[in-house]
Motif scaffolding. Structure first.
Motif, mmCIF file in Angstrom:
data_model
loop_
_atom_site.group_PDB
_atom_site.id
_atom_site.type_symbol
_atom_site.label_atom_id
_atom_site.label_comp_id
_atom_site.label_asym_id
_atom_site.label_seq_id
_atom_site.Cartn_x
_atom_site.Cartn_y
_atom_site.Cartn_z
ATOM 1 N N ARG A 110 -5.304 -1.240 5.295
ATOM 2 C CA ARG A 110 -5.380 0.096 4.669
ATOM 3 C C ARG A 110 -5.972 1.120 5.621
ATOM 4 N NH1 ARG A 110 -8.954 0.646 -0.656
ATOM 5 N NH2 ARG A 110 -10.598 0.441 0.914
ATOM 6 N N ARG A 132 -4.166 4.516 7.187
ATOM 7 C CA ARG A 132 -4.774 5.843 7.045
ATOM 8 C C ARG A 132 -4.908 6.535 8.401
ATOM 9 N NH1 ARG A 132 -9.653 4.574 2.653
ATOM 10 N NH2 ARG A 132 -8.299 4.454 0.792
ATOM 11 N N PHE A 140 0.831 -1.206 0.000
ATOM 12 C CA PHE A 140 0.000 0.000 0.000
ATOM 13 C C PHE A 140 0.864 1.254 0.000
ATOM 14 C CE2 PHE A 140 -3.745 -2.463 1.762
ATOM 15 C CZ PHE A 140 -4.567 -2.199 0.669
ATOM 16 N N ARG A 190 2.015 1.480 -3.640
ATOM 17 C CA ARG A 190 0.939 1.703 -4.606
ATOM 18 C C ARG A 190 -0.353 1.991 -3.855
ATOM 19 N NH1 ARG A 190 0.506 -2.714 -9.175
ATOM 20 N NH2 ARG A 190 -1.200 -1.285 -9.669
ATOM 21 N N PRO A 191 -0.531 3.231 -3.408
ATOM 22 C CA PRO A 191 -1.735 3.561 -2.627
ATOM 23 C C PRO A 191 -3.029 3.328 -3.389
ATOM 24 C CG PRO A 191 -0.066 5.293 -2.450
ATOM 25 C CD PRO A 191 0.381 4.380 -3.542
ATOM 26 N N ASP A 192 -2.966 3.333 -4.746
ATOM 27 C CA ASP A 192 -4.179 3.152 -5.534
ATOM 28 C C ASP A 192 -4.485 1.684 -5.842
ATOM 29 O OD1 ASP A 192 -1.921 2.869 -7.087
ATOM 30 O OD2 ASP A 192 -2.860 3.690 -8.906
ATOM 31 N N ALA A 193 -3.652 0.768 -5.355
ATOM 32 C CA ALA A 193 -3.874 -0.657 -5.618
ATOM 33 C C ALA A 193 -5.188 -1.097 -4.980
ATOM 34 C CB ALA A 193 -2.716 -1.488 -5.081
ATOM 35 N N SER A 194 -5.888 -1.990 -5.684
ATOM 36 C CA SER A 194 -7.163 -2.476 -5.150
ATOM 37 C C SER A 194 -6.923 -3.441 -4.000
ATOM 38 C CB SER A 194 -7.963 -3.172 -6.256
ATOM 39 O OG SER A 194 -7.355 -4.413 -6.595
#
Length: 350
Positions: free
Chosen positions: A229, A233, A203, A206-210
């Motif tokens: 995740r 956050r 994460f 690649r914070p945008d990874a599903s």
């Protein structure tokens, strides 16, 4: 520095650059029952690499040979022509004077052939003994160390707890893996903290990874990936406090251990059942009260002894022995709970 603030490792960084793909999982072979039947000369076949430690049962072979029924095809390893399942049927065919026998051919490695041999012997035919199944589990652990305890238990007919004991008793040369393949074919980490840590690194890269992509790469469930995740956050460690210690959970004691423990607490051997009941019937507080007489009637109906079990066990079919053993353990566990409760009451009132 908290674990969630650590920089991603180089291996995680390298893998994060690649398109995320699910881990490679061995595909199960087609069911042998679906393979076509072919006739092969008996003289060409090799003896089985059988999970039966004591070999074939001569009486069972004679029973099959004397039967008028057509025996099912045996299973043979195509590459070696070694029998995988059906040695009793093969021996019976020899006694019948047959020169050929119906076979289904299995294509695969020798380790896979042994797994099929265990599965088919568990599913039908003369049951494997407990020693056979435990030895088979130990061998499968050596050839498939990445399989989970439950996956091996499903193949060998053992409990997952028993397979775990066999795994822990394996030699130090056994490879130590960080993940295992379950019965559903999914890869899961042995240590949940490792999977969470790896997901946190992915994460970070690649914070945008599903969630599904990270879950597949880290070997965890999508729900766990979501929790990781959310923790990141909030600025928290992705590993919950209860998983940071990595302490194995203690296994619950077996009924046998509990009985021995209760005997040791009492300070001497337990009296026999008849003596205990006879003394209770003579006790005035039991004999001359309604509640006491109700207790005696309840005990007379339930405190029975398995007298003559040594004779009865010889008539029990092998495939029923495990069920009756489980029944005996279940009854023992219930009485252990009763003994523990009464012992605690006696200690509190002393």
């Amino acid at each position: 520095m908290p674990a969630h603030q650590l920089m991603p490792t180089s291996s995680a960084a390298t893998e994060a650059k690649r398109p995320m793909q699910p881990p490679r999982i061995p595909k199960p072979s087609p069911s042998p029952e679906n393979h076509p039947v072919t006739m092969l000369p008996i003289s060409k076949l090799l003896p089985a690499d059988s999970p039966r430690l004591s070999g074939e049962d001569v009486q069972h072979v004679r029973m099959l040979a004397d039967s008028d029924a057509d025996l099912p095809p045996i299973l043979v390893h195509r590459q070696t022509l070694r029998v995988i399942d059906g040695m009793h049927r093969l021996r019976a065919a020899v006694l019948r004077g047959q020169e050929e026998i119906a076979c289904r051919l299995f294509e695969g490695g020798e380790d896979a052939a042994f797994v099929i041999a265990v599965e088919t012997n568990i599913a039908h035919g003369l049951p494997l003994s407990l020693a056979d199944r435990e030895a088979a589990a130990a061998r499968i652990l050596r050839s498939h160390p990445q399989w989970s305890d439950r996956a091996i238990a499903a193949v060998t007919g053992l409990s997952a707890k028993t397979v775990g004991v066999i795994r822990r008793g394996a030699t130090v040369d056994q490879p130590q893996l960080h993940s295992r393949i379950g019965r559903d074919g999914r890869v899961r980490p042995v240590n949940g903290a490792d999977g969470r840590r790896r997901a946190g690194e992915l994460f970070a890269l690649r914070p945008d990874a599903s969630l599904r992509e990270v879950a597949r790469r880290a070997g965890i469930s999508p729900g766990t990936a979501r929790d990781v995740r959310e923790r990141i956050r909030r600025g928290e460690d992705p590993i919950p406090p209860r998983q940071r210690g990595n302490r194995p959970r203690p296994e619950p004691p077996s009924p046998e251990r509990e009985l021995r423990r209760l005997m040791s607490v009492r300070g001497g051997p337990l009296r026999d059942r008849e003596t205990i009941l006879r003394n209770l019937r003579r006790d005035p507080s039991v004999r001359f009260t309604d509640s006491g007489r109700s207790l005696l009637r309840w005990l007379d109906a339930r405190a029975t002894s398995p007298d003559g079990w040594e004779t009865v066990v010889h008539s029990i079919a092998p495939h029923c022995a495990y069920a009756i053993a489980d029944l005996a353990c279940a009854i023992a566990e219930e009485w252990v709970a009763v003994a523990e409760h009464l012992r605690q009451r006696a200690e509190n009132s002393a």
